[in-house]
Write a protein that holds these residues in place. Sequence first.
Motif, PDB file in Angstrom:
ATOM      1  N   GLN A  15       0.849  -1.187   0.000  1.00 13.62           N
ATOM      2  CA  GLN A  15       0.000   0.000   0.000  1.00 13.62           C
ATOM      3  C   GLN A  15       0.884   1.236   0.000  1.00 13.62           C
ATOM      4  O   GLN A  15       1.671   1.441   0.924  1.00 13.62           O
ATOM      5  N   GLY A  16       0.771   2.028  -1.048  1.00 12.87           N
ATOM      6  CA  GLY A  16       1.567   3.235  -1.139  1.00 12.87           C
ATOM      7  C   GLY A  16       0.763   4.481  -0.841  1.00 12.87           C
ATOM      8  O   GLY A  16      -0.431   4.413  -0.529  1.00 12.87           O
ATOM      9  N   GLN A  17       1.402   5.623  -0.949  1.00 10.84           N
ATOM     10  CA  GLN A  17       0.754   6.899  -0.655  1.00 10.84           C
ATOM     11  C   GLN A  17      -0.380   7.196  -1.629  1.00 10.84           C
ATOM     12  O   GLN A  17      -1.385   7.808  -1.265  1.00 10.84           O
ATOM     13  N   PHE A  18      -0.225   6.732  -2.886  1.00 14.19           N
ATOM     14  CA  PHE A  18      -1.233   7.029  -3.901  1.00 14.19           C
ATOM     15  C   PHE A  18      -1.908   5.757  -4.427  1.00 14.19           C
ATOM     16  O   PHE A  18      -2.432   5.747  -5.542  1.00 14.19           O
ATOM     17  N   GLY A  19      -1.891   4.707  -3.642  1.00 12.52           N
ATOM     18  CA  GLY A  19      -2.546   3.473  -4.048  1.00 12.52           C
ATOM     19  C   GLY A  19      -1.637   2.271  -3.901  1.00 12.52           C
ATOM     20  O   GLY A  19      -0.485   2.370  -3.439  1.00 12.52           O
ATOM     21  N   PRO A  52      12.873  -4.042  -0.366  1.00  7.00           N
ATOM     22  CA  PRO A  52      11.773  -3.113  -0.680  1.00  7.00           C
ATOM     23  C   PRO A  52      12.034  -1.640  -0.373  1.00  7.00           C
ATOM     24  O   PRO A  52      11.655  -0.783  -1.182  1.00  7.00           O
ATOM     25  N   PRO A  53      12.690  -1.282   0.759  1.00  7.89           N
ATOM     26  CA  PRO A  53      12.925   0.149   0.999  1.00  7.89           C
ATOM     27  C   PRO A  53      13.750   0.823  -0.095  1.00  7.89           C
ATOM     28  O   PRO A  53      13.574   2.019  -0.359  1.00  7.89           O
ATOM     29  N   ASP A  54      14.655   0.083  -0.743  1.00  8.06           N
ATOM     30  CA  ASP A  54      15.453   0.667  -1.821  1.00  8.06           C
ATOM     31  C   ASP A  54      14.630   0.884  -3.085  1.00  8.06           C
ATOM     32  O   ASP A  54      14.999   1.684  -3.936  1.00  8.06           O
ATOM     33  N   ILE A  55      13.545   0.149  -3.226  1.00  3.38           N
ATOM     34  CA  ILE A  55      12.659   0.342  -4.374  1.00  3.38           C
ATOM     35  C   ILE A  55      11.790   1.567  -4.174  1.00  3.38           C
ATOM     36  O   ILE A  55      11.513   2.320  -5.100  1.00  3.38           O
ATOM     37  N   GLY A  56      11.384   1.779  -2.929  1.00  3.49           N
ATOM     38  CA  GLY A  56      10.571   2.939  -2.606  1.00  3.49           C
ATOM     39  C   GLY A  56       9.102   2.712  -2.879  1.00  3.49           C
ATOM     40  O   GLY A  56       8.652   1.601  -3.177  1.00  3.49           O
ATOM     41  N   ASP A  57       8.339   3.770  -2.775  1.00  2.00           N
ATOM     42  CA  ASP A  57       6.896   3.737  -3.000  1.00  2.00           C
ATOM     43  C   ASP A  57       6.634   3.941  -4.490  1.00  2.00           C
ATOM     44  O   ASP A  57       6.688   5.058  -5.000  1.00  2.00           O
ATOM     45  N   LYS A  58       6.344   2.852  -5.198  1.00  2.00           N
ATOM     46  CA  LYS A  58       6.150   2.938  -6.647  1.00  2.00           C
ATOM     47  C   LYS A  58       4.907   3.736  -7.023  1.00  2.00           C
ATOM     48  O   LYS A  58       4.819   4.246  -8.142  1.00  2.00           O
ATOM     49  N   SER A  59       3.978   3.873  -6.074  1.00  2.00           N
ATOM     50  CA  SER A  59       2.794   4.686  -6.371  1.00  2.00           C
ATOM     51  C   SER A  59       3.170   6.155  -6.516  1.00  2.00           C
ATOM     52  O   SER A  59       2.524   6.900  -7.251  1.00  2.00           O
ATOM     53  N   VAL A  60       4.231   6.574  -5.817  1.00  2.00           N
ATOM     54  CA  VAL A  60       4.707   7.950  -5.949  1.00  2.00           C
ATOM     55  C   VAL A  60       5.305   8.161  -7.334  1.00  2.00           C
ATOM     56  O   VAL A  60       5.048   9.178  -7.991  1.00  2.00           O
ATOM     57  N   PHE A  61       6.094   7.192  -7.799  1.00  2.00           N
ATOM     58  CA  PHE A  61       6.660   7.294  -9.147  1.00  2.00           C
ATOM     59  C   PHE A  61       5.545   7.367 -10.191  1.00  2.00           C
ATOM     60  O   PHE A  61       5.620   8.157 -11.140  1.00  2.00           O
ATOM     61  N   ALA A  62       4.520   6.523 -10.010  1.00  2.00           N
ATOM     62  CA  ALA A  62       3.398   6.515 -10.958  1.00  2.00           C
ATOM     63  C   ALA A  62       2.652   7.843 -10.929  1.00  2.00           C
ATOM     64  O   ALA A  62       2.270   8.378 -11.983  1.00  2.00           O
ATOM     65  N   LYS A  98       4.759  10.556 -12.628  1.00  2.00           N
ATOM     66  CA  LYS A  98       4.768  10.345 -14.076  1.00  2.00           C
ATOM     67  C   LYS A  98       3.455  10.829 -14.697  1.00  2.00           C
ATOM     68  O   LYS A  98       3.448  11.475 -15.753  1.00  2.00           O
ATOM     69  N   ALA A  99       2.352  10.528 -14.006  1.00  2.00           N
ATOM     70  CA  ALA A  99       1.045  10.971 -14.503  1.00  2.00           C
ATOM     71  C   ALA A  99       0.943  12.484 -14.504  1.00  2.00           C
ATOM     72  O   ALA A  99       0.408  13.093 -15.454  1.00  2.00           O
ATOM     73  N   GLN A 100       1.459  13.114 -13.447  1.00  6.85           N
ATOM     74  CA  GLN A 100       1.441  14.587 -13.369  1.00  6.85           C
ATOM     75  C   GLN A 100       2.255  15.201 -14.501  1.00  6.85           C
ATOM     76  O   GLN A 100       1.858  16.213 -15.095  1.00  6.85           O
ATOM     77  N   LYS A 101       3.377  14.591 -14.802  1.00  6.09           N
ATOM     78  CA  LYS A 101       4.238  15.097 -15.871  1.00  6.09           C
ATOM     79  C   LYS A 101       3.551  14.976 -17.226  1.00  6.09           C
ATOM     80  O   LYS A 101       3.593  15.899 -18.053  1.00  6.09           O
ATOM     81  N   GLN A 102       2.864  13.849 -17.454  1.00  4.47           N
ATOM     82  CA  GLN A 102       2.150  13.639 -18.708  1.00  4.47           C
ATOM     83  C   GLN A 102       0.997  14.627 -18.873  1.00  4.47           C
ATOM     84  O   GLN A 102       0.751  15.132 -19.965  1.00  4.47           O
ATOM     85  N   GLN A 103       0.303  14.918 -17.755  1.00  2.00           N
ATOM     86  CA  GLN A 103      -0.786  15.885 -17.805  1.00  2.00           C
ATOM     87  C   GLN A 103      -0.263  17.287 -18.117  1.00  2.00           C
ATOM     88  O   GLN A 103      -0.900  18.053 -18.846  1.00  2.00           O
ATOM     89  N   ALA A 104       0.898  17.611 -17.579  1.00  2.00           N
ATOM     90  CA  ALA A 104       1.483  18.929 -17.822  1.00  2.00           C
ATOM     91  C   ALA A 104       1.840  19.112 -19.285  1.00  2.00           C
ATOM     92  O   ALA A 104       1.762  20.204 -19.846  1.00  2.00           O
TER      93      ALA A 104
END
Length: 215
Positions: A9-13, A195-205, A208-214
């Motif tokens: 469970q990440g910050q954004f899903g 897992p901590p080195d991978i980080g929260d993949k929901s943040v990356f997603a 990325k979505a914010q960048k595409q919208q921009a």
Amino acid sequence: METKSEVYQGQFGEFTITKDDRFGVIVYRSALAISALCFSVGAILVLLQPNNPEILNWLTLLYVGFSVGLGVALWTIHIYLELLHRVLQSFWVIGTIAAVVVAIYSPEPLAIAIYNHPIALIAVGFNFAALTGIFFKETFCFNRFETKFLVPILPLLILGHLVNILPVAIERGLLGAWAVLFVIFAIRKVTQEIPPDIGDKSVFAYLKAQKQQAV
């Protein structure tokens, strides 16, 4: 049989950690270990045999190993801020190209040229700036005690040598501390959970979505 991906469970899903994610972390840590080993062996040679010309070719080869390991680590590290990630990668590219140019065109061995000529040290120093960025990221994300010392040691030693304000004994001490702490850092990374080195993949997603919208 393919291993089932783990769901978190990440910050954004929710997000999954796959075998490829884990392999990327293993590559990152292995690259750091190679970089740390090459740098530390080189530092030991310099500290124990500072006036031995026979070690100069070894120092060049060890620097190649250090730089390659650093480059692989920078291409596999997980950093939320894409701009910061690209800046650190750019620093590595600049520093590596500079080291190749110095090694090819300088009449002196690479280590001597970097030590004696400020321009060469500044140019190759971009590699060390990129390494400092990794240490800073690890300090911020994992509060590692060794990187808290490494973050100031690198610029202190390099800038202190550039402006010629550090006694040789202090430079040797800082170099030795850098080598020891770098190895400690690499060893502790190997034993850290993946897992901590991978980080929260929901943040990356999300980013990325914010960048595409921009766009």
